[in-house]
Design a protein around this motif. Sequence first.
Motif, PDB file in Angstrom:
ATOM      1  N   PRO A  58     -19.249   3.692 -57.239  1.00 39.13           N
ATOM      2  CA  PRO A  58     -20.158   4.874 -57.634  1.00 39.13           C
ATOM      3  C   PRO A  58     -21.685   4.318 -56.882  1.00 39.13           C
ATOM      4  CG  PRO A  58     -20.186   2.745 -59.387  1.00 39.13           C
ATOM      5  CD  PRO A  58     -18.853   2.991 -58.247  1.00 39.13           C
ATOM      6  N   VAL A  59     -21.688   3.620 -55.928  1.00 37.15           N
ATOM      7  CA  VAL A  59     -23.023   3.417 -55.177  1.00 37.15           C
ATOM      8  C   VAL A  59     -22.444   3.264 -53.769  1.00 37.15           C
ATOM      9  CG1 VAL A  59     -24.195   1.994 -57.301  1.00 37.15           C
ATOM     10  CG2 VAL A  59     -22.759   0.772 -55.373  1.00 37.15           C
ATOM     11  N   ALA A  60     -23.442   3.674 -52.827  1.00 33.03           N
ATOM     12  CA  ALA A  60     -23.138   3.572 -51.580  1.00 33.03           C
ATOM     13  C   ALA A  60     -23.183   2.381 -50.993  1.00 33.03           C
ATOM     14  CB  ALA A  60     -24.209   4.467 -50.742  1.00 33.03           C
ATOM     15  N   VAL A  61     -22.411   1.618 -50.204  1.00 31.11           N
ATOM     16  CA  VAL A  61     -22.331   0.322 -49.776  1.00 31.11           C
ATOM     17  C   VAL A  61     -22.081   0.164 -48.172  1.00 31.11           C
ATOM     18  CG1 VAL A  61     -20.826  -1.819 -49.961  1.00 31.11           C
ATOM     19  CG2 VAL A  61     -20.933  -0.462 -51.794  1.00 31.11           C
ATOM     20  N   GLN A  62     -22.754  -0.788 -47.621  1.00 32.83           N
ATOM     21  CA  GLN A  62     -22.909  -0.777 -46.342  1.00 32.83           C
ATOM     22  C   GLN A  62     -22.083  -2.279 -45.941  1.00 32.83           C
ATOM     23  OE1 GLN A  62     -27.119  -0.335 -45.077  1.00 32.83           O
ATOM     24  NE2 GLN A  62     -26.194   1.829 -44.567  1.00 32.83           N
ATOM     25  N   ILE A  63     -21.888  -2.521 -44.690  1.00 29.38           N
ATOM     26  CA  ILE A  63     -21.164  -3.482 -44.297  1.00 29.38           C
ATOM     27  C   ILE A  63     -21.495  -3.975 -43.037  1.00 29.38           C
ATOM     28  CG2 ILE A  63     -18.953  -2.338 -43.516  1.00 29.38           C
ATOM     29  CD1 ILE A  63     -17.124  -4.640 -44.402  1.00 29.38           C
ATOM     30  N   THR A  64     -21.658  -5.177 -42.704  1.00 30.58           N
ATOM     31  CA  THR A  64     -22.115  -5.577 -41.260  1.00 30.58           C
ATOM     32  C   THR A  64     -21.496  -7.050 -41.032  1.00 30.58           C
ATOM     33  OG1 THR A  64     -24.060  -5.968 -39.806  1.00 30.58           O
ATOM     34  CG2 THR A  64     -24.327  -7.036 -42.225  1.00 30.58           C
ATOM     35  N   ARG A  65     -21.273  -7.148 -39.635  1.00 27.37           N
ATOM     36  CA  ARG A  65     -21.160  -8.630 -39.342  1.00 27.37           C
ATOM     37  C   ARG A  65     -22.378  -9.292 -38.964  1.00 27.37           C
ATOM     38  NH1 ARG A  65     -16.481  -8.962 -34.954  1.00 27.37           N
ATOM     39  NH2 ARG A  65     -16.831 -11.140 -35.409  1.00 27.37           N
ATOM     40  N   PRO A  66     -22.361 -10.774 -38.736  1.00 22.37           N
ATOM     41  CA  PRO A  66     -23.847 -11.451 -38.727  1.00 22.37           C
ATOM     42  C   PRO A  66     -24.208 -10.935 -37.082  1.00 22.37           C
ATOM     43  CG  PRO A  66     -22.147 -12.882 -39.308  1.00 22.37           C
ATOM     44  CD  PRO A  66     -21.215 -11.723 -39.249  1.00 22.37           C
ATOM     45  N   GLY A  67     -25.559 -10.686 -37.006  1.00 21.84           N
ATOM     46  CA  GLY A  67     -25.996  -9.979 -35.809  1.00 21.84           C
ATOM     47  C   GLY A  67     -25.970  -8.440 -35.487  1.00 21.84           C
ATOM     48  N   GLY A  68     -25.074  -7.805 -36.412  1.00 26.53           N
ATOM     49  CA  GLY A  68     -24.809  -6.435 -36.189  1.00 26.53           C
ATOM     50  C   GLY A  68     -25.525  -5.501 -36.944  1.00 26.53           C
ATOM     51  N   ASP A  69     -25.469  -4.382 -36.738  1.00 31.63           N
ATOM     52  CA  ASP A  69     -25.841  -3.234 -37.432  1.00 31.63           C
ATOM     53  C   ASP A  69     -24.956  -3.058 -38.653  1.00 31.63           C
ATOM     54  OD1 ASP A  69     -28.293  -3.160 -35.805  1.00 31.63           O
ATOM     55  OD2 ASP A  69     -27.325  -1.636 -34.500  1.00 31.63           O
ATOM     56  N   PRO A  70     -25.619  -2.653 -39.755  1.00 35.46           N
ATOM     57  CA  PRO A  70     -24.833  -2.450 -40.807  1.00 35.46           C
ATOM     58  C   PRO A  70     -24.328  -0.968 -40.819  1.00 35.46           C
ATOM     59  CG  PRO A  70     -27.202  -2.922 -41.771  1.00 35.46           C
ATOM     60  CD  PRO A  70     -27.147  -2.921 -40.232  1.00 35.46           C
TER      61      PRO A  70
END
Length: 89
Positions: free
Chosen positions: A30-42
């Motif tokens: 129900p919500v927008a989620v972002q994912i990233t690795r350390p030092g990277g852009d989401p």
Amino acid sequence: MLERPVTVAIAEGLHARPAALFAQLAASQPVAVQITRPGGDPVPAASVLGVMALGAKAGDRVTLFAEEDDAASASLETLAQFLQQQEIA
């Protein structure tokens, strides 16, 4: 902003099929989620190409992000549980 760090346990990492299943699950939240690795852009967790572009392998740490809202914590936990599976059925 809520964040949830998690270690990818999926044996093949976030490639092809696991990335597609993860993105599908993220899109159903129900919500927008972002994912990233350390030092990277989401990247949007609901984007198969974005998730694959992370190149996350088993044992890599990633962080899930969502705007704070009533459903955000549950959404992050659902996605974290997916990433913590060792095998995808």
